[in-house]
Design a protein around this motif. Sequence first.
Motif, PDB file in Angstrom:
ATOM      1  N   TRP B 203      10.879 -16.781  -2.848  1.00 12.07           N
ATOM      2  CA  TRP B 203      10.180 -17.639  -3.809  1.00 12.07           C
ATOM      3  C   TRP B 203      10.280 -19.131  -3.508  1.00 12.07           C
ATOM      4  O   TRP B 203       9.826 -19.953  -4.294  1.00 12.07           O
ATOM      5  CB  TRP B 203      10.685 -17.360  -5.230  1.00 12.07           C
ATOM      6  N   ARG B 242       3.730 -21.492   3.748  1.00 11.48           N
ATOM      7  CA  ARG B 242       3.047 -22.107   4.878  1.00 11.48           C
ATOM      8  C   ARG B 242       3.410 -23.584   5.022  1.00 11.48           C
ATOM      9  O   ARG B 242       3.582 -24.088   6.136  1.00 11.48           O
ATOM     10  CB  ARG B 242       1.545 -21.949   4.626  1.00 11.48           C
ATOM     11  N   HIS B 243       3.537 -24.266   3.885  1.00  8.80           N
ATOM     12  CA  HIS B 243       3.819 -25.708   3.915  1.00  8.80           C
ATOM     13  C   HIS B 243       5.268 -26.005   4.297  1.00  8.80           C
ATOM     14  O   HIS B 243       5.624 -27.163   4.466  1.00  8.80           O
ATOM     15  CB  HIS B 243       3.484 -26.327   2.547  1.00  8.80           C
ATOM     16  N   TRP B 260       0.378 -13.512   4.747  1.00  7.45           N
ATOM     17  CA  TRP B 260      -0.980 -13.338   5.280  1.00  7.45           C
ATOM     18  C   TRP B 260      -1.824 -14.609   5.206  1.00  7.45           C
ATOM     19  O   TRP B 260      -2.965 -14.605   5.640  1.00  7.45           O
ATOM     20  CB  TRP B 260      -1.689 -12.210   4.526  1.00  7.45           C
ATOM     21  N   ARG B 261      -1.244 -15.692   4.672  1.00  9.52           N
ATOM     22  CA  ARG B 261      -2.041 -16.903   4.520  1.00  9.52           C
ATOM     23  C   ARG B 261      -1.848 -17.891   5.653  1.00  9.52           C
ATOM     24  O   ARG B 261      -2.342 -19.020   5.598  1.00  9.52           O
ATOM     25  CB  ARG B 261      -1.757 -17.532   3.152  1.00  9.52           C
ATOM     26  N   ASP B 281      -1.884  -8.492   4.906  1.00  9.85           N
ATOM     27  CA  ASP B 281      -1.830  -8.466   3.438  1.00  9.85           C
ATOM     28  C   ASP B 281      -1.673  -7.004   3.011  1.00  9.85           C
ATOM     29  O   ASP B 281      -2.539  -6.175   3.292  1.00  9.85           O
ATOM     30  CB  ASP B 281      -3.140  -9.057   2.888  1.00  9.85           C
ATOM     31  N   SER B 283      -2.212  -5.517   0.416  1.00  6.35           N
ATOM     32  CA  SER B 283      -3.328  -5.010  -0.397  1.00  6.35           C
ATOM     33  C   SER B 283      -4.401  -4.363   0.479  1.00  6.35           C
ATOM     34  O   SER B 283      -5.125  -3.477   0.020  1.00  6.35           O
ATOM     35  CB  SER B 283      -3.973  -6.149  -1.199  1.00  6.35           C
ATOM     36  N   ILE B 284      -4.511  -4.826   1.721  1.00  6.36           N
ATOM     37  CA  ILE B 284      -5.522  -4.266   2.620  1.00  6.36           C
ATOM     38  C   ILE B 284      -5.241  -2.791   2.897  1.00  6.36           C
ATOM     39  O   ILE B 284      -6.150  -2.025   3.209  1.00  6.36           O
ATOM     40  CB  ILE B 284      -5.599  -5.092   3.928  1.00  6.36           C
ATOM     41  N   LEU B 286      -4.861  -0.569   0.929  1.00 10.34           N
ATOM     42  CA  LEU B 286      -5.609   0.284  -0.010  1.00 10.34           C
ATOM     43  C   LEU B 286      -7.063   0.467   0.433  1.00 10.34           C
ATOM     44  O   LEU B 286      -7.797   1.254  -0.159  1.00 10.34           O
ATOM     45  CB  LEU B 286      -5.582  -0.332  -1.422  1.00 10.34           C
ATOM     46  N   VAL B 291     -11.391  -1.031   7.821  1.00 13.17           N
ATOM     47  CA  VAL B 291     -11.028  -2.385   7.367  1.00 13.17           C
ATOM     48  C   VAL B 291      -9.594  -2.714   7.817  1.00 13.17           C
ATOM     49  O   VAL B 291      -9.312  -3.809   8.316  1.00 13.17           O
ATOM     50  CB  VAL B 291     -11.136  -2.496   5.822  1.00 13.17           C
ATOM     51  N   ARG B 295      -8.400  -5.592  10.739  1.00 10.54           N
ATOM     52  CA  ARG B 295      -7.459  -6.656  10.399  1.00 10.54           C
ATOM     53  C   ARG B 295      -6.209  -6.572  11.291  1.00 10.54           C
ATOM     54  O   ARG B 295      -5.706  -7.581  11.769  1.00 10.54           O
ATOM     55  CB  ARG B 295      -7.083  -6.535   8.922  1.00 10.54           C
ATOM     56  N   LYS B 315       3.942  -9.141   2.835  1.00 12.47           N
ATOM     57  CA  LYS B 315       4.777  -8.989   1.640  1.00 12.47           C
ATOM     58  C   LYS B 315       5.047  -7.494   1.518  1.00 12.47           C
ATOM     59  O   LYS B 315       4.334  -6.688   2.112  1.00 12.47           O
ATOM     60  CB  LYS B 315       4.043  -9.531   0.404  1.00 12.47           C
ATOM     61  N   PHE B 318       3.936  -1.612  -1.500  1.00 10.89           N
ATOM     62  CA  PHE B 318       4.045  -1.336  -2.940  1.00 10.89           C
ATOM     63  C   PHE B 318       3.681   0.130  -3.214  1.00 10.89           C
ATOM     64  O   PHE B 318       3.143   0.817  -2.338  1.00 10.89           O
ATOM     65  CB  PHE B 318       3.173  -2.326  -3.722  1.00 10.89           C
TER      66      PHE B 318
END
Lengths: 342, 342
Positions: B203, B242-243, B260-261, B281, B283-284, B286, B291, B295, B315, B318
């Motif tokens: 975090w 990233r920063h 993923w960013r 990511d 989520s991909i 799913l 797809v 990626r 990340k 899940f």
Amino acid sequence: MNQEFLKACRKEKNAFVPVWYMRQAGRSQPEYRKIKEKYSLFEITHQPELCAQVTKLPVDQHGVDAAILYKDIMSPIPAMGLDVEIKAGIGPVIDKPIRTREDVERLGQITPEQDVPYVLDTIKLLRTQLDVPLITFGGAPFTLASYMIEGGPSRDYHNTKAMMYSDPETWFLLMDKLGDMTVTYAKAQIAAGAQAFQIFDSWVGALNAADYRTYIKPVMHRIFSELREEGVPLILYGTGARHLIMEWNDLPIDVIGLDWRISPREARQMGVTKALQGNIDPSILLAPWDVIEKRAKEILDEGMEEPGFIFNVGKGIFPQVDIAVLKKLTTFIHEYSSKKLG
Amino acid sequence: MNQEFLKACRKEKNAFVPVWYMRQAGRSQPEYRKIKEKYSLFEITHQPELCAQVTKLPVDQHGVDAAILYKDIMSPIPAMGLDVEIKAGIGPVIDKPIRTREDVERLGQITPEQDVPYVLDTIKLLRTQLDVPLITFGGAPFTLASYMIEGGPSRDYHNTKAMMYSDPETWFLLMDKLGDMTVTYAKAQIAAGAQAFQIFDSWVGALNAADYRTYIKPVMHRIFSELREEGVPLILYGTGARHLIMEWNDLPIDVIGLDWRISPREARQMGVTKALQGNIDPSILLAPWDVIEKRAKEILDEGMEEPGFIFNVGKGIFPQVDIAVLKKLTTFIHEYSSKKLG
């Protein structure tokens, strides 16, 4: 009439740096908390007199240079046919989230004059009462969709992204519908008297830049292009979106809202040409005054390097913030910046 | 013994791109869910045989190139004197969060052999059973502190930052204590046989770079400098960071975990010289296979531009992710990369 906020949006020379705070009307204010004991958010927004009062409170208390209409980004969603409840301590909750093509097809469009007349009435009323510009706002399609698909606030947006990646046709239909709604809703608010319109794409920073370009940028471009004709400044804000900032800079908008993880100077060095709004970390407002002042000064020094800077928080004010601090901060920003700019 | 993961950590030439997944042992696995019906996370980690079984499951099922010890970053906190409960669907919850100087002063240090012998026993057992390297891990001081101060998962870390900004002396005492604990805990795990150590600063992306340098970097530098002598690869990961990536690149670590960013190519163009781990990511996963494959290929093509790339999720995996997809993805990564590198 205090025009400094509108001047900054247009990157005109300011006499001082204008300031307002996201969620300036809200639970940090004792008067607001008292009203909330009797009325829910939706109930307040349905009563123009009361809603105008809540909207004006921070203008009178803190001396900010713009008012922002008190409401929630989910306000127009029930009129599209999806029940939303704003739950205390949670946020918008939707019992029957949308997941399928049929769910998206069922969503209707809104007729602001019929569906949200109280919003327009509140705007008209406020324009007779305010001596600072009135900002109104809406949620961006991605952010609205995230609540509608997840059923509430989310950390990872797995279901939202699953629809985006798995069924782009349904995704783009949803973006189209939310884009149409946003344009209709914003135009009605501007016609009623809104003097600037901010779009909150609060959660879009969850996408990487490539996906933003593919799945989000087209609808954002269309929304802002259609609103451009209305002639009021357009502002785009989201948190954790540093990696999208140059995508935003391509959009026909006037102001980019920064969170605290990208400084005004960094944004300009990266190539951002829009006016900037931001970006003190609201958590700093819990610190002693010298810490707040030092940070505010750093932000102002960078912000004032070019015309077109509006002081704001990098994310909304939250309940524990002492309103005396907001008043002191506003005064400091005005005094410090007027010495440098005046 | 499959050495590809360790080779990648050291930026040595690989025969194929090694892969493992954050939270590869967990609720995406039916066998795991069955075990969880009978035992809590803490109960599993207290039984070396069972914990080893859970750790090995994804190695056997997906064919990944590293195992990561099943446990939680909060595991050592109770031994410091703060009760933690891992609540299903929420995460770590602490009934009496720490807020004052006295709270921080009361925190004790851990003696791994006495306080968490089961962790060390599980590591020893796994080393007799695995034919891939065993990664173990810990939470970074900021991320641990965020749970300890907020009392659970948080979106904004207001209380954590309030302590940091308002009472830096107490903050640095907390960082010191958590830093000491992390070093002690990691050294014991490495002595027991851990072959790589990952620190999750999940975090810390909530801070801007200036605050990271002031409030976080010193303790991170000390932790990694002290662990450096142990001779195992050190990995640092966080989301939305990233920063901060160039701050991380200054630390004496071997591998940076990307979300993923930020793509592998971008990270290297920004000046990152460490080995990279990431970053699809989750989520991909799913989405339909084409797809996912597209990626994965993009990430691999960028990752393989230099030696030192480990495929992972950006990340944790899940619950809704189909384990068949993880197996297929692992096979694809091995085949596609071995053609290019072999």
